[in-house]
Design a protein around this motif. Structure first.
Motif, mmCIF file in Angstrom:
data_model
loop_
_atom_site.group_PDB
_atom_site.id
_atom_site.type_symbol
_atom_site.label_atom_id
_atom_site.label_comp_id
_atom_site.label_asym_id
_atom_site.label_seq_id
_atom_site.Cartn_x
_atom_site.Cartn_y
_atom_site.Cartn_z
ATOM 1 N N MET A 162 5.438 21.357 11.021
ATOM 2 C CA MET A 162 4.746 21.031 12.001
ATOM 3 C C MET A 162 3.272 21.465 12.423
ATOM 4 O O MET A 162 2.251 20.859 12.632
ATOM 5 C CB MET A 162 5.809 20.937 13.290
ATOM 6 N N ASN A 163 3.198 22.826 12.216
ATOM 7 C CA ASN A 163 2.097 23.799 12.612
ATOM 8 C C ASN A 163 1.022 23.254 11.381
ATOM 9 O O ASN A 163 -0.083 23.341 11.848
ATOM 10 C CB ASN A 163 2.533 25.211 12.518
ATOM 11 N N ARG A 164 1.470 23.037 10.183
ATOM 12 C CA ARG A 164 0.496 22.658 9.146
ATOM 13 C C ARG A 164 -0.090 21.235 9.226
ATOM 14 O O ARG A 164 -1.140 20.972 9.441
ATOM 15 C CB ARG A 164 1.163 22.589 7.809
ATOM 16 N N ALA A 165 0.624 20.480 9.734
ATOM 17 C CA ALA A 165 0.331 18.811 10.411
ATOM 18 C C ALA A 165 -0.799 19.338 11.580
ATOM 19 O O ALA A 165 -1.855 18.629 11.380
ATOM 20 C CB ALA A 165 1.289 18.074 10.868
ATOM 21 N N LEU A 166 -0.363 20.030 12.306
ATOM 22 C CA LEU A 166 -1.507 20.173 13.484
ATOM 23 C C LEU A 166 -2.743 20.798 13.076
ATOM 24 O O LEU A 166 -3.864 20.463 13.379
ATOM 25 C CB LEU A 166 -0.792 20.990 14.684
ATOM 26 N N ARG A 167 -2.725 21.805 12.158
ATOM 27 C CA ARG A 167 -4.069 22.311 11.618
ATOM 28 C C ARG A 167 -4.713 21.291 10.882
ATOM 29 O O ARG A 167 -5.927 21.261 10.965
ATOM 30 C CB ARG A 167 -3.480 23.493 10.784
ATOM 31 N N LEU A 168 -4.044 20.625 10.177
ATOM 32 C CA LEU A 168 -4.783 19.456 9.117
ATOM 33 C C LEU A 168 -5.434 18.489 10.216
ATOM 34 O O LEU A 168 -6.569 18.035 9.936
ATOM 35 C CB LEU A 168 -3.624 18.898 8.138
ATOM 36 N N LEU A 169 -4.679 18.122 11.302
ATOM 37 C CA LEU A 169 -5.306 17.068 12.309
ATOM 38 C C LEU A 169 -6.618 17.823 13.072
ATOM 39 O O LEU A 169 -7.532 17.360 13.149
ATOM 40 C CB LEU A 169 -4.372 16.927 13.172
ATOM 41 N N ALA A 170 -6.364 19.215 13.353
ATOM 42 C CA ALA A 170 -7.554 19.868 13.927
ATOM 43 C C ALA A 170 -8.820 19.933 13.016
ATOM 44 O O ALA A 170 -9.907 19.698 13.209
ATOM 45 C CB ALA A 170 -7.187 21.165 14.485
ATOM 46 N N GLU A 171 -8.370 20.403 11.537
ATOM 47 C CA GLU A 171 -9.628 20.189 10.701
ATOM 48 C C GLU A 171 -10.354 18.911 10.419
ATOM 49 O O GLU A 171 -11.505 18.874 10.528
ATOM 50 C CB GLU A 171 -8.912 20.473 9.281
ATOM 51 N N ALA A 172 -9.349 17.789 10.499
ATOM 52 C CA ALA A 172 -10.038 16.375 10.471
ATOM 53 C C ALA A 172 -11.090 15.998 11.684
ATOM 54 O O ALA A 172 -11.989 15.685 11.458
ATOM 55 C CB ALA A 172 -9.018 15.422 10.258
ATOM 56 N N ALA A 173 -10.439 16.532 12.698
ATOM 57 C CA ALA A 173 -11.237 16.467 14.025
ATOM 58 C C ALA A 173 -12.446 17.132 13.983
ATOM 59 O O ALA A 173 -13.450 16.416 14.519
ATOM 60 C CB ALA A 173 -10.278 16.707 15.224
ATOM 61 N N LEU A 174 -12.512 18.489 13.681
ATOM 62 C CA LEU A 174 -13.741 19.075 13.413
ATOM 63 C C LEU A 174 -14.902 18.553 12.601
ATOM 64 O O LEU A 174 -15.959 18.240 12.836
ATOM 65 C CB LEU A 174 -13.413 20.525 12.992
ATOM 66 N N ILE A 175 -14.405 18.212 11.148
ATOM 67 C CA ILE A 175 -15.236 17.360 10.352
ATOM 68 C C ILE A 175 -15.625 16.237 10.732
ATOM 69 O O ILE A 175 -16.949 15.642 10.601
ATOM 70 C CB ILE A 175 -14.545 17.424 9.061
ATOM 71 N N ALA A 176 -14.823 15.355 11.610
ATOM 72 C CA ALA A 176 -15.321 13.889 11.976
ATOM 73 C C ALA A 176 -16.326 14.394 13.157
ATOM 74 O O ALA A 176 -17.300 13.608 13.147
ATOM 75 C CB ALA A 176 -14.040 13.339 12.531
ATOM 76 N N ALA A 177 -16.050 15.424 14.150
ATOM 77 C CA ALA A 177 -17.127 15.582 14.910
ATOM 78 C C ALA A 177 -18.491 16.031 14.354
ATOM 79 O O ALA A 177 -19.670 15.576 14.872
ATOM 80 C CB ALA A 177 -16.696 16.865 15.854
ATOM 81 N N ALA A 178 -18.394 16.771 13.277
ATOM 82 C CA ALA A 178 -19.726 17.159 12.673
ATOM 83 C C ALA A 178 -20.183 16.249 12.112
ATOM 84 O O ALA A 178 -21.507 15.893 12.096
ATOM 85 C CB ALA A 178 -19.356 18.273 11.800
ATOM 86 N N ALA A 179 -19.487 15.228 11.416
ATOM 87 C CA ALA A 179 -19.899 14.166 10.827
ATOM 88 C C ALA A 179 -20.883 13.212 11.920
ATOM 89 O O ALA A 179 -22.090 12.327 11.311
ATOM 90 C CB ALA A 179 -19.026 13.449 9.982
ATOM 91 N N LEU A 180 -20.227 12.968 12.867
ATOM 92 C CA LEU A 180 -20.825 12.191 13.928
ATOM 93 C C LEU A 180 -22.035 12.748 14.660
ATOM 94 O O LEU A 180 -23.004 11.919 14.424
ATOM 95 C CB LEU A 180 -19.750 11.773 15.050
ATOM 96 N N ASP A 181 -22.036 13.956 14.636
ATOM 97 C CA ASP A 181 -23.289 14.759 15.131
ATOM 98 C C ASP A 181 -24.465 14.541 14.152
ATOM 99 O O ASP A 181 -25.510 14.173 14.545
ATOM 100 C CB ASP A 181 -23.060 16.228 15.453
#
Length: 358
Positions: free
Chosen positions: A1-20
């Motif tokens: 569960m913690n690993r899935a949350l970390r991967l989700l957080a990584e994806a959200a950060l990269i998506a925010a950087a890509a959008l910016d």
């Protein structure tokens, strides 16, 4: 569960950087290349945080895409505690942040505000990364402290146990050993002085039993003084090969019926030996002159050892007893999944039966 949350957080950060990066970069190939490099580099930020931070600076200088740089700067601060490295990275980030807006007057208030804003923007991920790093280190320190305290508690408990065992060993040595030694000495004197053959044989038997008791007492004292060290086993431990010697030295008439099954492990052999030993001791105490029978039986699932004795033929002496021996036998048998049953016989004798699963 913690690993899935970390991967989700990584994806959200990269998506925010890509959008910016997509919103700030011009369609020109140069700015788009810098933006793609900055966003793609974030995928390797956990392995090479400083190079990734450097790769994000061109996109910040050219197009003002700041999120990728802030993420990389946070990773650097979270990984390293070197103040010089963090200071240089902070200055580089603040300077790169100022470049897209360098068209204002150097002497105007806008420049001062820009420097302040750029400094705060660069300092925020550094402080956040250092905070998370410090929190993680404190958690590890607390874990180490708890482990050290638990180790100290175990050492204290072992010290108390060692003190109690040494005190008990001294009592056993000073009191019990002294009394048994006197019995052996008086039996030896009786052996020399008497002219009655029966009394001489009894004195020889008493002396031999006293010597055997002193030997076992010495092993028990060594066990108590070991205080939980790896060498706490009595050496050597009795097995069924010693059973015949036990019967011969019991001082009572004993018959052996049947034999123990082969291939039994050491704990089972030791339990059977101690059970027979305790049963014969009880016969000597409570049925003097009686005849004991040790019988082995076996079926498909269990092995049974039955020790019976006839009624006493001589007066019984009242000896102190707390029934600890029978309690110990029941505990030994229970550890192996067996049972111990005791009951008087109709002819006035007594029966003790040990049943152990094969």
């Amino acid at each position: 569960m913690n690993r899935a949350l970390r991967l989700l957080a990584e994806a959200a950060l990269i998506a925010a950087a890509a959008l910016d990066a997509g919103l700030n970069a011009d369609p020109a190939w140069q700015e788009m290349t810098y933006a793609v490099v900055a966003v793609a580099a974030l995928l390797a930020r956990r392995w090479w945080p400083v190079p990734v931070f450097v790769l994000t600076l061109p996109a910040l200088v050219v197009s003002g895409s700041v999120i990728a740089t802030l993420i990389a700067l946070y990773t650097v601060a979270n990984r390293y505690a070197n103040r010089w490295l963090l200071g240089v990275c902070g200055v580089l980030a603040a300077t790169a942040y100022l470049f897209p807006g360098m068209d204002f007057d150097l002497l105007s208030a806008d420049l001062l505000l820009g420097v302040i804003y750029a400094t705060m923007t660069a300092a925020a991920p550094i402080f956040l990364g250092q905070f998370v790093r410090t929190q993680r280190e404190l958690a590890l320190r607390l874990t180490d402290i708890e482990a050290a305290r638990e180790h100290e508690r175990r050492l204290d408990a072992q010290a108390v146990l060692a003190k109690e065992r040494n005190q008990l060993a001294r009592e056993m040595h000073d009191v019990v050993s002294h009394q048994v030694s006197l019995i052996a000495v008086q039996a030896g004197a009786l052996q020399v002085s008497t002219t009655d053959p029966a009394a001489r044989d009894a004195a020889v038997n008493i002396r031999r039993l006293s010597v055997d008791t002193l030997d076992e007492l010495r092993h028990m004292v060594n066990l108590l003084r070991a205080a939980g060290t790896p060498a706490t086993e009595l050496t050597p431990q009795p097995t069924l090969s010693d059973l015949e010697r036990l019967l011969d030295g019991s001082g009572i008439e004993t018959r052996l019926v049947g034999s123990a099954p082969s291939g039994m492990d050491a704990p089972m052999q030791r339990t059977i030996y101690r059970t027979v030993q305790e049963a014969l001791t009880n016969v000597r105490k409570h049925a003097p002159g009686g005849v004991a029978t040790v019988e082995f039986a076996q079926d498909d699932t269990d092995v049974t050892v039955t020790v019976t004795n006839t009624p006493p033929t001589r007066p019984t002496l009242t000896l102190p007893s707390a029934r600890h021996g029978l309690v110990g036998l029941q505990e030994r048998a229970a550890l192996l999944g067996g049972t111990v049953r005791t009951a008087p016989r109709s002819d006035g004798g007594f029966e003790l039966q040990l049943r152990l699963p094969l």
